[in-house]
Design a protein around this motif. Structure first.
Motif, PDB file in Angstrom:
ATOM      1  N   GLU A 508       0.898  -1.247   0.026  1.00  0.00           N
ATOM      2  CA  GLU A 508       0.238  -0.101  -0.173  1.00  0.00           C
ATOM      3  C   GLU A 508       0.922   1.137  -0.155  1.00  0.00           C
ATOM      4  OE1 GLU A 508      -3.952   1.997   2.633  1.00  0.00           O
ATOM      5  OE2 GLU A 508      -2.792  -0.124   3.551  1.00  0.00           O
ATOM      6  N   ILE A 509       2.065   0.654   0.365  1.00  0.00           N
ATOM      7  CA  ILE A 509       2.581   2.559   0.986  1.00  0.00           C
ATOM      8  C   ILE A 509       3.964   2.402  -0.656  1.00  0.00           C
ATOM      9  CG2 ILE A 509       4.879   3.049   1.717  1.00  0.00           C
ATOM     10  CD1 ILE A 509       4.120   1.465   4.557  1.00  0.00           C
ATOM     11  N   LYS A 510       3.793   1.420  -1.206  1.00  0.00           N
ATOM     12  CA  LYS A 510       4.663   1.421  -2.613  1.00  0.00           C
ATOM     13  C   LYS A 510       3.812   2.058  -3.439  1.00  0.00           C
ATOM     14  CE  LYS A 510       7.845  -2.074  -1.902  1.00  0.00           C
ATOM     15  NZ  LYS A 510       8.057  -3.513  -2.447  1.00  0.00           N
ATOM     16  N   ALA A 511       2.084   1.886  -2.987  1.00  0.00           N
ATOM     17  CA  ALA A 511       1.508   2.361  -4.431  1.00  0.00           C
ATOM     18  C   ALA A 511       1.364   3.718  -4.437  1.00  0.00           C
ATOM     19  CB  ALA A 511       0.199   1.949  -4.269  1.00  0.00           C
ATOM     20  N   ILE A 512       1.986   5.143  -2.993  1.00  0.00           N
ATOM     21  CA  ILE A 512       2.109   6.352  -3.183  1.00  0.00           C
ATOM     22  C   ILE A 512       1.834   6.789  -4.035  1.00  0.00           C
ATOM     23  CG2 ILE A 512       2.182   8.063  -1.642  1.00  0.00           C
ATOM     24  CD1 ILE A 512       2.578   6.441   0.319  1.00  0.00           C
ATOM     25  N   GLU A 513       1.527   8.208  -4.691  1.00  0.00           N
ATOM     26  CA  GLU A 513       2.269   8.828  -6.150  1.00  0.00           C
ATOM     27  C   GLU A 513       3.590   9.289  -5.714  1.00  0.00           C
ATOM     28  OE1 GLU A 513       0.648  11.920  -9.346  1.00  0.00           O
ATOM     29  OE2 GLU A 513      -1.000  11.292  -7.749  1.00  0.00           O
ATOM     30  N   ASP A 514       4.268   9.002  -6.580  1.00  0.00           N
ATOM     31  CA  ASP A 514       5.750   9.838  -5.994  1.00  0.00           C
ATOM     32  C   ASP A 514       6.321   9.209  -5.695  1.00  0.00           C
ATOM     33  OD1 ASP A 514       5.059  11.876  -8.158  1.00  0.00           O
ATOM     34  OD2 ASP A 514       4.277  13.617  -6.819  1.00  0.00           O
ATOM     35  N   LEU A 515       6.220   7.793  -5.291  1.00  0.00           N
ATOM     36  CA  LEU A 515       7.238   7.103  -3.649  1.00  0.00           C
ATOM     37  C   LEU A 515       7.536   6.199  -4.925  1.00  0.00           C
ATOM     38  CD1 LEU A 515       6.747   6.339  -0.398  1.00  0.00           C
ATOM     39  CD2 LEU A 515       7.331   4.552  -2.197  1.00  0.00           C
ATOM     40  N   LYS A 516       8.637   6.053  -5.422  1.00  0.00           N
ATOM     41  CA  LYS A 516       9.764   5.808  -5.980  1.00  0.00           C
ATOM     42  C   LYS A 516       9.783   3.890  -5.729  1.00  0.00           C
ATOM     43  CE  LYS A 516      12.435   9.026  -8.669  1.00  0.00           C
ATOM     44  NZ  LYS A 516      13.475   9.336  -9.091  1.00  0.00           N
ATOM     45  N   ASP A 517       9.180   4.267  -4.291  1.00  0.00           N
ATOM     46  CA  ASP A 517      10.433   2.727  -3.459  1.00  0.00           C
ATOM     47  C   ASP A 517      10.385   2.077  -2.432  1.00  0.00           C
ATOM     48  OD1 ASP A 517      10.554  -0.503  -3.670  1.00  0.00           O
ATOM     49  OD2 ASP A 517      13.346  -0.180  -3.669  1.00  0.00           O
ATOM     50  N   ALA A 518      10.044   2.141  -1.809  1.00  0.00           N
ATOM     51  CA  ALA A 518      10.063   1.297  -0.305  1.00  0.00           C
ATOM     52  C   ALA A 518      10.224   0.253   0.393  1.00  0.00           C
ATOM     53  CB  ALA A 518       8.436   1.262   0.064  1.00  0.00           C
ATOM     54  N   VAL A 519      11.155  -0.471   0.629  1.00  0.00           N
ATOM     55  CA  VAL A 519      11.940  -1.219   1.553  1.00  0.00           C
ATOM     56  C   VAL A 519      11.796  -1.243   2.991  1.00  0.00           C
ATOM     57  CG1 VAL A 519      13.997  -2.447   1.615  1.00  0.00           C
ATOM     58  CG2 VAL A 519      13.643  -1.316  -0.289  1.00  0.00           C
ATOM     59  N   PHE A 520      11.517  -2.363   3.587  1.00  0.00           N
ATOM     60  CA  PHE A 520      11.278  -2.644   5.266  1.00  0.00           C
ATOM     61  C   PHE A 520      12.400  -3.607   5.537  1.00  0.00           C
ATOM     62  CE2 PHE A 520       9.844  -5.218   8.561  1.00  0.00           C
ATOM     63  CZ  PHE A 520       9.995  -4.895   9.550  1.00  0.00           C
ATOM     64  N   VAL A 521      12.606  -2.814   6.511  1.00  0.00           N
ATOM     65  CA  VAL A 521      14.347  -3.848   6.360  1.00  0.00           C
ATOM     66  C   VAL A 521      14.519  -3.852   8.524  1.00  0.00           C
ATOM     67  CG1 VAL A 521      16.098  -2.645   5.307  1.00  0.00           C
ATOM     68  CG2 VAL A 521      15.730  -1.853   7.193  1.00  0.00           C
ATOM     69  N   LYS A 522      15.427  -5.312   8.850  1.00  0.00           N
ATOM     70  CA  LYS A 522      15.201  -5.616  10.016  1.00  0.00           C
ATOM     71  C   LYS A 522      17.155  -4.731  10.639  1.00  0.00           C
ATOM     72  CE  LYS A 522      12.011  -8.561   9.702  1.00  0.00           C
ATOM     73  NZ  LYS A 522      11.699 -10.574   9.547  1.00  0.00           N
ATOM     74  N   LEU A 523      17.236  -4.349  11.293  1.00  0.00           N
ATOM     75  CA  LEU A 523      18.670  -4.412  11.620  1.00  0.00           C
ATOM     76  C   LEU A 523      18.848  -4.858  13.451  1.00  0.00           C
ATOM     77  CD1 LEU A 523      19.146  -1.322  10.139  1.00  0.00           C
ATOM     78  CD2 LEU A 523      19.655  -3.241   9.624  1.00  0.00           C
TER      79      LEU A 523
END
Length: 523
Positions: A508-523
């Motif tokens: 759903e976040i990735k579908a936001i207009e003008d948002l090129k990419d979204a990555v969830f990471v665990k550190l």
């Protein structure tokens, strides 16, 4: 965590282990019995009796093997390294004990003390038979100038001996204040009245002294070996003793122990002890305590003091470098979750105070982090360099020494078959590691927990839309960092969150207009 102690070590070391771990002491195991139960243990503690073979290692689930002593020739270190098992020892604990035993044997062989004692106890008074030689004024050749060799050289000088030494792995400046003439092996053999050995048993040192080497030595030389059996060819030594080339020999170690039917023991000019170099009450306590503490550190995931198959950290640099080791691992872990492509090259770039230090372990930690998300078998600080090498990954280090008084900085530049990317970091006050840059974006991210990283256009409303979606799904934002290349250009956002972000929410976040990419990471 379970620890097996398969050889006798001092009670003080066992007590330290028992304070934090479950410990079984089984010193009566046959090799087959040990192989049968080893899979149930996380750590194994040995001295010299237990043989930790490749076969034993491969059927184990060990994380660490500890040797309560210096040498590790009874451990297949290569097999342990390939499996990612840390090997630790206690190199400092028996230094003085081994040094003092060397001199005990040297004095004894020079003055024929054991022979004289035996004669006197047999009722004879043979003063003229046991005329010896004094050490003062003689030349002592020290082969191997590690901890023990240096201590021997130091004490020999105080006895009025001239000291010459050979060690191909030591820099001249490391011995320049010890009154040692550092030279080649042939020169040591040719000029020495007494020769003492303090090298490990390796492929390079096995039978390093044989028939040809005895020919070079002075007539009437004395040989002392408190290091390892197998360094000297025992057949060649026997012949040299019989011919008189070697006037006397003092041995604490043998190629085969116990030395059953060894012809050397039949000679009057040979004195020997049953591998007693480290056998003082004080030394046994120290080595047991040292290895026990490192076993605990290893099982806790901490950096150990005396690694055998991992790069060590200088004691004076330990506290400064430790947080950078954690930082580099997090940087590598972050990179492979953000980026795609087959890794071809990794360059670790160090600046500030780090540029003056040995940073190999920091580099290794970065490689471990990179590999942690792309392998089925976990990489660790022991096997990460080997895995990288086998995968064809080139690893380089670069140090920038323009501002050596500044806080340390580290940049990881990774080249893949698709792109070149960088992650930068430093350590702030109170040992707080921070990610300070991702590619061209400057940020200030604490590398821990769950993080959402987005690339988007720098325009109003996007951050709010991401926050709305997270709030709608009951995902709490802990902190936010923004970096951008230019006003209204491209931007990067790092949102630390308290809960995992499900794939459906990420979509759903990735579908936001003008948002090129979204990555969830665990550190």
């Amino acid at each position: 965590m379970r620890v097996l102690v398969s050889d006798k070590i001092a009670k003080e070391g066992i007590d330290i282990l028992k304070s934090e771990l479950k410990v079984d002491v089984r010193t009566d195991l046959t090799p087959d019995q040990l192989r049968e139960i080893i899979k149930d243990y996380d750590a194994l503690v040995v001295r010299s009796q237990t043989k930790v073979t490749k076969d034993l290692i491969e059927c184990s689930n060990l994380k660490v093997i500890g040797r309560a002593g210096v040498g590790v020739d009874n451990i297949d270190v290569e097999a342990a390294t390939l499996k990612g098992i840390l090997v630790v020892n206690a190199p400092e604990g028996n230094t003085i004990a081994a040094c003092e035993h060397t001199f005990a044997l040297m004095f004894a062989v020079a003055r024929k003390i054991p022979q004289a004692v035996s004669s006197l106890k047999s009722g004879r008074w043979e003063r003229n038979k046991f005329t010896g030689v004094q050490l003062s004024g003689k030349t002592l050749g020290v082969i191997g100038l590690g901890r023990i060799g240096k201590e021997v050289a130091k004490r020999a000088s105080s006895l009025g001996m001239n000291v010459v030494g050979y060690d191909p792995y030591i820099a001249r400046e490391n011995v320049e204040n010890l009154n040692i003439k550092l030279t080649d092996l042939d020169e040591v053999l040719r000029t020495s009245d007494f020769i003492t050995f303090h090298v490990p048993l390796t492929k390079a040192t096995r039978r390093m002294i044989g028939e040809e080497q005895f020919k070079i030595m002075k007539d009437g030389v004395y040989i002392i070996n408190c290091a390892r059996g197998g360094i000297i060819d025992e057949k060649a030594l026997y012949d040299a003793l019989v011919s008189g080339k070697v006037a006397g020999c003092a041995l604490d170690v043998f190629e085969k122990e116990p030395p059953e039917d060894n012809p050397l023991l039949s000679l009057d000019n040979v004195i020997a002890t049953p591998h007693l170099g480290a056998s003082t009450a004080e030394a046994q306590i120290v080595v047991a305590e040292e290895v026990a503490k490192d076993i605990i550190r290893a099982l806790k995931g901490e950096i150990v003091k005396n690694p055998v198959n991992m790069v060590s950290v200088r004691p004076e640099e330990y506290s400064f470098i430790l947080p950078y080791i954690r930082l580099a691992e997090k940087m590598g872990c972050l990179y492979t979750q953000l980026k795609n492509g087959r890794i071809q090259e990794v360059e670790m770039i160090y600046g500030g105070r780090l540029a003056n230090m040995d940073v190999k372990l920091v580099t290794t930690a970065g490689i471990k982090g990179l590999l942690s998300n792309i392998l089925q078998v976990p990489a660790n600080l022991i096997n990460a360099p080997i895995i990288a090498r086998d995968r064809g990954i080139k690893i380089t280090e670069k140090k920038i020494k323009e501002d050596e008084d500044a806080p340390g900085t580290v940049t990881m530049r990774v080249t893949t078959d698709k792109e070149v990317g960088t992650i930068s970091g430093c350590v702030f006050e109170k040992d707080s590691p921070r990610i300070t840059g991702i590619d061209d974006y400057k940020i200030d991210l604490i590398p821990e927990g769950y993080v959402l990283i987005t690339n988007h256009k720098d325009k109003p409303g996007i951050v709010g839309k991401v926050g709305t979606i997270l709030g709608k799904n009951d995902i709490n934002i802990a902190s936010m960092q923004l970096g951008r290349k230019s006003y209204r250009g491209d931007a990067l956002m790092a949102l630390s969150v308290d809960e995992e972000i499900p794939e459906s929410v990420l979509k759903e976040i990735k579908a936001i207009e003008d948002l090129k990419d979204a990555v969830f990471v665990k550190l």
